[in-house]
Design an enzyme around this catalytic site. Structure first.
Site, PDB file in Angstrom:
ATOM      1  N   ALA A  67      36.185  51.780  35.155  1.00 62.64           N
ATOM      2  CA  ALA A  67      37.622  51.593  35.197  1.00 62.64           C
ATOM      3  C   ALA A  67      37.936  50.377  35.892  1.00 62.64           C
ATOM      4  CB  ALA A  67      38.191  53.008  35.551  1.00 62.64           C
ATOM      5  N   VAL A 102      34.511  52.233  39.717  1.00 55.38           N
ATOM      6  CA  VAL A 102      35.581  51.201  39.909  1.00 55.38           C
ATOM      7  C   VAL A 102      35.064  49.662  39.676  1.00 55.38           C
ATOM      8  CG1 VAL A 102      37.423  50.439  41.421  1.00 55.38           C
ATOM      9  CG2 VAL A 102      36.818  52.687  41.812  1.00 55.38           C
ATOM     10  N   LYS A 103      35.747  49.134  38.831  1.00 59.86           N
ATOM     11  CA  LYS A 103      35.439  47.988  38.266  1.00 59.86           C
ATOM     12  C   LYS A 103      36.237  46.917  39.157  1.00 59.86           C
ATOM     13  CE  LYS A 103      34.291  45.568  33.995  1.00 59.86           C
ATOM     14  NZ  LYS A 103      34.420  45.873  32.505  1.00 59.86           N
ATOM     15  N   ILE A 104      35.449  46.003  39.837  1.00 59.66           N
ATOM     16  CA  ILE A 104      36.092  45.048  40.921  1.00 59.66           C
ATOM     17  C   ILE A 104      35.372  43.712  40.585  1.00 59.66           C
ATOM     18  CG2 ILE A 104      36.160  44.272  43.113  1.00 59.66           C
ATOM     19  CD1 ILE A 104      37.400  46.910  42.854  1.00 59.66           C
TER      20      ILE A 104
END
Length: 224
Positions: free
Chosen positions: A60, A86-88
């Site tokens: 996400a 978590v996509k960074i």
């Protein structure tokens, strides 16, 4: 090799899961918009629905590009489900955010990787996954598969990095097979790429012959 599906479409995700091949999901704001999922709460609700379908590993993506914003959004996304990754983005504050999340036990996927140096930085910061975009490199006449090989060669020298290579921007079945051959840990692609692996003319020919033979046997049995 793990297979992730790159989509926010619930039906496609369910189909891939039902095939028995799916290990995770990757999404991004463009894919959410394609499904007409807009607004913070609607997006979070959609992630929750995806998490209900699959066993684990739903990437996400945060929308912020500053450290404070990425941390805030990332923690909110992670709170949706323990399945969330978590996509960074690969930026300086992104590395700081990855380090923060790693210290909290929150998995991360560092996206928009276009060089081995970027992948090494993300791994050093504690990223769970790095996502090199092979198709986009091919688009500008650079060898996306060579990047996968370079990152793997570096990571193999330093297993303590404990970061997986998630090949992204996988456009077709040959991309996927080449990723498997060079040792990418994960490939993410649309459902159609997985389905293309099913197809071979000799399989179709053999199946047609089998069906015809079975039909003939059934007719003979009925006449006996």
């Amino acid at each position: 090799m793990k297979f992730f599906i790159d989509t926010a479409n619930l039906e496609d995700i369910a189909q891939a899961y039902d095939m028995g091949i799916l290990d995770g999901v990757t999404t991004n704001p463009s894919l959410m918009a394609k499904e007409n999922i807009v607004g913070d709460q609607n997006i979070k609700n959609h992630y929750a629905k995806i998490c209900e379908i699959v066993d684990d590993k739903v990437s996400a993506e945060v929308l912020s590009t500053d450290l404070e914003g990425m941390i805030k959004e990332g923690e909110e996304l992670a709170a949706i489900s323990p399945k969330i990754v978590v996509k960074i983005p690969m930026i300086k504050d992104g590395l700081k955010a990855i380090k923060h999340f790693a210290s909290k036990g929150i998995r991360t996927n560092c996206t928009l990787i276009f060089s081995a140096g970027q992948a090494l930085l993300a791994a050093k910061a504690g990223a769970t996954y790095v996502s090199p975009f092979i198709g986009r490199l091919d688009d500008i006449s650079q060898d996306g598969m060579l990047l996968i090989e370079e990152i793997k060669d570096i990571f193999d020298q330093y297993p303590e990095l404990n970061t997986e290579i998630l090949a992204a921007s996988v456009r077709h079945s040959m991309h996927l097979l080449k990723c498997a051959r060079v040792g990418a840990d994960v490939a993410t692609c649309p459902l159609g790429v997985f389905e293309a692996l099913l197809n071979h003319p000799l399989t179709d020919k053999g199946l047609a012959a089998f069906i015809e033979a079975a039909k003939t046997m059934q007719e003979e049995t009925e006449l006996a």
